[in-house]
Scaffold this motif. Structure first.
Motif, PDB file in Angstrom:
ATOM      1  N   ALA A  47       0.866  -1.184   0.000  1.00 33.45           N
ATOM      2  CA  ALA A  47       0.000   0.000   0.000  1.00 33.45           C
ATOM      3  C   ALA A  47       0.895   1.225   0.000  1.00 33.45           C
ATOM      4  O   ALA A  47       1.854   1.310   0.767  1.00 33.45           O
ATOM      5  N   PHE A  48       0.582   2.196  -0.881  1.00 31.90           N
ATOM      6  CA  PHE A  48       1.393   3.408  -0.957  1.00 31.90           C
ATOM      7  C   PHE A  48       0.544   4.574  -1.438  1.00 31.90           C
ATOM      8  O   PHE A  48      -0.594   4.412  -1.867  1.00 31.90           O
ATOM      9  N   ALA A  49       1.130   5.770  -1.375  1.00 35.16           N
ATOM     10  CA  ALA A  49       0.428   7.010  -1.681  1.00 35.16           C
ATOM     11  C   ALA A  49      -0.136   7.026  -3.098  1.00 35.16           C
ATOM     12  O   ALA A  49       0.449   6.481  -4.026  1.00 35.16           O
ATOM     13  N   TYR A  50      -1.266   7.692  -3.239  1.00 34.15           N
ATOM     14  CA  TYR A  50      -1.946   7.841  -4.528  1.00 34.15           C
ATOM     15  C   TYR A  50      -1.179   8.783  -5.445  1.00 34.15           C
ATOM     16  O   TYR A  50      -1.169   8.612  -6.659  1.00 34.15           O
ATOM     17  N   LYS A  51      -0.514   9.792  -4.843  1.00 32.56           N
ATOM     18  CA  LYS A  51       0.214  10.783  -5.640  1.00 32.56           C
ATOM     19  C   LYS A  51       1.710  10.725  -5.340  1.00 32.56           C
ATOM     20  O   LYS A  51       2.123  10.540  -4.204  1.00 32.56           O
ATOM     21  N   CYS A  52       2.492  10.959  -6.378  1.00 36.13           N
ATOM     22  CA  CYS A  52       3.946  11.002  -6.256  1.00 36.13           C
ATOM     23  C   CYS A  52       4.350  12.226  -5.435  1.00 36.13           C
ATOM     24  O   CYS A  52       3.805  13.312  -5.642  1.00 36.13           O
ATOM     25  N   PRO A  53       5.325  12.071  -4.527  1.00 32.64           N
ATOM     26  CA  PRO A  53       5.747  13.216  -3.715  1.00 32.64           C
ATOM     27  C   PRO A  53       6.510  14.278  -4.521  1.00 32.64           C
ATOM     28  O   PRO A  53       6.664  15.399  -4.066  1.00 32.64           O
ATOM     29  N   HIS A  54       6.946  13.959  -5.713  1.00 31.17           N
ATOM     30  CA  HIS A  54       7.711  14.924  -6.516  1.00 31.17           C
ATOM     31  C   HIS A  54       6.811  15.957  -7.181  1.00 31.17           C
ATOM     32  O   HIS A  54       6.920  17.142  -6.920  1.00 31.17           O
ATOM     33  N   GLU A  90      16.524  10.546  -6.693  1.00 29.04           N
ATOM     34  CA  GLU A  90      16.122  11.954  -6.578  1.00 29.04           C
ATOM     35  C   GLU A  90      15.914  12.414  -5.137  1.00 29.04           C
ATOM     36  O   GLU A  90      15.763  13.599  -4.899  1.00 29.04           O
ATOM     37  N   GLY A  91      15.847  11.499  -4.190  1.00 34.86           N
ATOM     38  CA  GLY A  91      15.773  11.875  -2.783  1.00 34.86           C
ATOM     39  C   GLY A  91      14.383  12.011  -2.198  1.00 34.86           C
ATOM     40  O   GLY A  91      14.239  12.423  -1.060  1.00 34.86           O
ATOM     41  N   TYR A  92      13.352  11.669  -2.934  1.00 37.03           N
ATOM     42  CA  TYR A  92      11.988  11.761  -2.417  1.00 37.03           C
ATOM     43  C   TYR A  92      11.628  10.509  -1.628  1.00 37.03           C
ATOM     44  O   TYR A  92      12.319   9.490  -1.690  1.00 37.03           O
ATOM     45  N   PHE A  93      10.527  10.571  -0.891  1.00 38.03           N
ATOM     46  CA  PHE A  93      10.050   9.446  -0.090  1.00 38.03           C
ATOM     47  C   PHE A  93       8.572   9.250  -0.377  1.00 38.03           C
ATOM     48  O   PHE A  93       7.793  10.192  -0.261  1.00 38.03           O
ATOM     49  N   LEU A  94       8.194   8.040  -0.762  1.00 35.66           N
ATOM     50  CA  LEU A  94       6.792   7.717  -1.051  1.00 35.66           C
ATOM     51  C   LEU A  94       6.145   7.156   0.206  1.00 35.66           C
ATOM     52  O   LEU A  94       6.597   6.154   0.755  1.00 35.66           O
ATOM     53  N   LYS A  95       5.104   7.831   0.679  1.00 31.91           N
ATOM     54  CA  LYS A  95       4.365   7.353   1.852  1.00 31.91           C
ATOM     55  C   LYS A  95       3.850   5.954   1.563  1.00 31.91           C
ATOM     56  O   LYS A  95       3.366   5.665   0.474  1.00 31.91           O
ATOM     57  N   HIS A  96       3.968   5.067   2.532  1.00 28.04           N
ATOM     58  CA  HIS A  96       3.507   3.686   2.370  1.00 28.04           C
ATOM     59  C   HIS A  96       2.970   3.183   3.709  1.00 28.04           C
ATOM     60  O   HIS A  96       3.247   3.768   4.757  1.00 28.04           O
TER      61      HIS A  96
END
Length: 121
Positions: A47-54, A90-96
């Motif tokens: 399970a992870f975020a619907y939108k990309c954090p970038h 790129e250094g982003y983090f995807l909520k999961h």
């Protein structure tokens, strides 16, 4: 100070086959009024975020690569579905969130804030 949290589990399906997985093995569901993605890869469920954090690309429109990373459709940023780490650099983090299969039902665990030092809610 740090707010304490505990996991609150929500059943999202009575069976994994109830989820509407697209050809890319990603389904969209809602937990506590929040849209999230559910992905199935090699007998595992994530399970992870619907939108990309970038840039807010819809992760459900992305795809899973050969290594089991979810790839954003906008700029092809790749994320590990188990820990949210941005594996393309790129250094982003995807909520999961954690997912469990219990007696065939699918459950997602989300944090529930406990308030300051766990005393207030």
């Amino acid at each position: 100070y740090q707010l304490m949290t505990s996991l609150s589990w929500t059943k999202i399906a009575n069976h994994i086959n109830e989820l509407d997985f697209a050809d890319n093995h990603i389904a969209i569901t809602e937990v506590k009024g929040k849209k999230i993605c559910i992905a199935r890869w090699q007998d595992q469920v994530f399970a992870f975020a619907y939108k990309c954090p970038h840039a807010g690309g819809l992760m459900a429109h992305g795809y899973l690569d050969a290594l089991g990373n979810v790839v954003c459709p906008l700029h092809r940023y790749k994320f590990c579905m188990s820990n949210g780490r941005n594996v393309s650099g790129e250094g982003y983090f995807l909520k999961h969130w954690p997912v469990e299969i219990r007696e065939e039902a699918v459950w997602v665990g989300m944090e529930e804030p406990k308030g300051l030092f766990g005393f207030f809610k």
